[in-house]
Design a protein around this motif. Sequence first.
Motif, mmCIF file in Angstrom:
data_model
loop_
_atom_site.group_PDB
_atom_site.id
_atom_site.type_symbol
_atom_site.label_atom_id
_atom_site.label_comp_id
_atom_site.label_asym_id
_atom_site.label_seq_id
_atom_site.Cartn_x
_atom_site.Cartn_y
_atom_site.Cartn_z
ATOM 1 N N PHE A 65 0.809 -1.213 0.000
ATOM 2 C CA PHE A 65 0.000 0.000 0.000
ATOM 3 C C PHE A 65 0.850 1.274 0.000
ATOM 4 O O PHE A 65 0.442 2.295 -0.551
ATOM 5 C CB PHE A 65 -0.960 -0.008 1.188
ATOM 6 N N ASP A 66 2.031 1.219 0.638
ATOM 7 C CA ASP A 66 2.921 2.377 0.579
ATOM 8 C C ASP A 66 3.322 2.671 -0.867
ATOM 9 O O ASP A 66 3.284 3.814 -1.339
ATOM 10 C CB ASP A 66 4.187 2.123 1.416
ATOM 11 N N GLN A 68 1.791 1.705 -3.605
ATOM 12 C CA GLN A 68 0.622 2.129 -4.375
ATOM 13 C C GLN A 68 0.311 3.613 -4.123
ATOM 14 O O GLN A 68 0.006 4.369 -5.055
ATOM 15 C CB GLN A 68 -0.603 1.271 -4.000
ATOM 16 N N PHE A 69 0.393 4.016 -2.857
ATOM 17 C CA PHE A 69 0.073 5.411 -2.537
ATOM 18 C C PHE A 69 1.045 6.377 -3.206
ATOM 19 O O PHE A 69 0.630 7.345 -3.865
ATOM 20 C CB PHE A 69 0.096 5.626 -1.022
ATOM 21 N N TYR A 70 2.349 6.117 -3.057
ATOM 22 C CA TYR A 70 3.322 7.070 -3.614
ATOM 23 C C TYR A 70 3.374 6.990 -5.136
ATOM 24 O O TYR A 70 3.691 7.983 -5.809
ATOM 25 C CB TYR A 70 4.701 6.834 -2.989
ATOM 26 N N LEU A 88 -4.331 4.624 -6.152
ATOM 27 C CA LEU A 88 -4.843 5.338 -4.982
ATOM 28 C C LEU A 88 -6.001 4.571 -4.335
ATOM 29 O O LEU A 88 -6.139 4.558 -3.104
ATOM 30 C CB LEU A 88 -5.279 6.752 -5.384
ATOM 31 N N ALA A 91 -4.447 1.979 -2.306
ATOM 32 C CA ALA A 91 -3.839 2.559 -1.104
ATOM 33 C C ALA A 91 -4.873 2.855 -0.039
ATOM 34 O O ALA A 91 -4.569 2.852 1.162
ATOM 35 C CB ALA A 91 -3.075 3.826 -1.470
ATOM 36 N N HIS A 97 -3.272 5.494 4.803
ATOM 37 C CA HIS A 97 -3.318 6.289 3.567
ATOM 38 C C HIS A 97 -4.746 6.600 3.123
ATOM 39 O O HIS A 97 -4.941 7.308 2.132
ATOM 40 C CB HIS A 97 -2.604 5.542 2.429
ATOM 41 N N ARG A 98 -5.729 6.046 3.851
ATOM 42 C CA ARG A 98 -7.116 6.131 3.381
ATOM 43 C C ARG A 98 -7.540 7.576 3.088
ATOM 44 O O ARG A 98 -8.011 7.904 2.002
ATOM 45 C CB ARG A 98 -8.058 5.514 4.403
ATOM 46 N N GLU A 100 -5.853 10.538 2.806
ATOM 47 C CA GLU A 100 -5.123 11.327 1.810
ATOM 48 C C GLU A 100 -5.330 10.773 0.404
ATOM 49 O O GLU A 100 -5.440 11.531 -0.567
ATOM 50 C CB GLU A 100 -3.635 11.360 2.159
ATOM 51 N N ALA A 101 -5.405 9.449 0.265
ATOM 52 C CA ALA A 101 -5.641 8.857 -1.055
ATOM 53 C C ALA A 101 -7.021 9.246 -1.575
ATOM 54 O O ALA A 101 -7.193 9.569 -2.758
ATOM 55 C CB ALA A 101 -5.505 7.339 -0.987
#
Length: 778
Positions: A65-66, A68-70, A88, A91, A97-98, A100-101
């Motif tokens: 998930f890290d 995927q988010f970045y 996103l 993520a 990250h929920r 902010e994504a």
Amino acid sequence: MSVTIRRFFWRREIALRIAAVALFACLGCGPGDPVTQAKDYLDQGRVRAAIEVLEPVVRQERDNFDAQFYYGLALTLSGEAGPAEWSLRRAMKDPAHREEAARMIVGNAMRGSNPLEAVNILSDMIEDEPDNIELLLARASAYAKTRVNLDDALADVERVRELDPTNLDVYRPEILGYLAAVMTEEAAASLAALGKRLKEAPSTEALDSWYCTTMALFAMESEEKELARERFDACAEAHPANTSVVLAATDFFFQEKEIVRAIEILENAIGLYKGRRDSGFPQRLAGILISEGRIDEAEKLLQNATLSENLRTSLSYSLQLASLYESQGRFEDAEEELEVVVELTESLGMPAAAYEFRVADLAIRSGYLDRALAVARGLEHPPFRLMIEARVAQEREEHARAISLYKEVARTWPDNEFARYHAARSAEQIGDFEAAIELYRHATRISVETTNAMTRIALLLYASGRSTEALEVLSVQEQRSPLDEAGELLKLELLVIEGRIKRIPAYLSRLPASDAMGIAPRLARVFRGLRLNGQSALALELLDRVDRSVFTQPGGELALEELTRFLGAGSQAEAFEHVTSILDGVAAEHPESAGLQGVRALLAEQRGDRPEAVASAYVAALELDPDLPMALLGRARGLVGENARLSMEEGKRALEADSVDTQRVTELAVLLMQAGANKEALELCTLVLKRTPYDGVAAQTLANARLVAGDHSDRTLDLARRAARFARSERSMTLLRDTYSARGQQNMADEITERLNKQKKRVGTEADPASSESADAA
């Protein structure tokens, strides 16, 4: 520090900075730590590098998930919002990250002017978390932006209030929804309620600053300027480094001409701002400083801003600095800065072709043609390469080759109006004026405002004696887009030539206060038209109706110059006294004006004063401005008999000025020819034709000299045809006939002889028998 030394250290600093960024980005980032490496790249603004590092990770590790988010963040920053959404969404499965994504997904949809898509995404999320206040607020904002879903927005607002009665962020979508629906009273009531709540309970900086700015903007939109000023001042004091507050406040004060206050707010914000991303404050401040003529301060500010550790920020300010140099005519400095831009762009993994193209273009404008070609050879985009090659050919006066290259550009880059425009300029140089007109028309069909193509068409038609058509062309252009300055002045002259002088006083009186050109240059063009029409009495009558303060405005000396040219040996003493009186009054207010001193010298010349006195007056003008065309040509006329070479050199200097009337230079060439200085006269005429290819007298002078010397070449025929088309006299038509005869083209010569004879019978031998129709046919 000299410019050369500064450039050396500046280029060295950029190279070291890029190298250092690349080095530190990799320290501690082994193959097993791509997310950390990508985060470092993002901090440096190297978005493309972050994408390349993370791309294989997100493909192989769907639940990383890290990564995927970045990856989604990097794609969003690169403008690829569509591909970013999948990563996103993945993520969002991670609580860390929920939020902010989700914000990024919705933000991408909103920025894409697709609020309903944002609504759909948020609705899916809300199904899983029906009581998620952040998601409900985001959906309310998306509904508000649609302008037609106010009820849905308000429903989400009420749901949030049920879940959390203390939540103040709920007012934002409610107020924005009312404003989008033009429900001003409801918006004002909601703003008032929010203000009351903010006084009662502590809130966040984000909401406080938003409320403050919205209240100030609300007052501004309601045209309550004093209240808006008071509120913007208070916002800037309370939130001195908040981006939205600072930019909105400086916009307001700049529009209100309170420049000192706008600069003060921005300078204070720059000192306080410590955000990770660029605030945009230096960019805005530089723009204001440039508008105020404080170029050195703006340049220093931008140079400092280019030293940002974030390469993307550095790139942005380097571009603005290059544009500043270009606007100042500092093409070499602009080229140097754009080379830095290319390096930064390549380091960021972004395409650099457009910037390399600008580097080559600036090299051409700086006169480094070989350098431009070297850059062009490295351009992978064929139309860019061809365009630069065409420009270089044009600069080297290889006009046939330039036209051929521009045609190839047009084939591969169909919507490029500049290819047609520059091809037209080359067509003018080789005497193919009909092709030039068609190319100009094509350019303006692509874009009505990025070139002066329609003005060029009008100039060619007017020079051919087709003033009615020329005026029609400008009228058509004016209906599509405002005329450029040259077109505006030409239109006024054409109105006079066409006998529509009665329309001009009302037209001048309707000019808006914001008009940048002013009345004086326009009045000069009216006087010119009257002079060409031989209407001196009407010019003096118009002069009596003009407020003399007009002549104190920028360009007033141009109007006085044109007026003075009416006066000659046959003029009445009262006319000289009238113009002298006006000149004395204006000069008393502007004693350091070179232009007014030049008019004084011209007046003395027209009046027939002693040559020594006239020469002295022109010298006095040149001491104030060594490049003043009026004075250079005046002094040149006085030198014709005693130093033809120096006279010609003065004429050449005058021809270098953008403001010169090339007809005055041609008049000087004719005087030199009459004085027996043929070589100097012909050299000057050649330069005039490069500047003004449609100068019929210059073309006639050159063609006649070549024909007398036994030159019957295509170039001589081209010059004779130009003379017939643009000089439009019996002499020019006779010259064309004789040129055809000398070339053995007797049938063409006989046709012209027949036309001349018919014309003489129709209008009499004393009139000018060469109509524009005859000239065009020739």
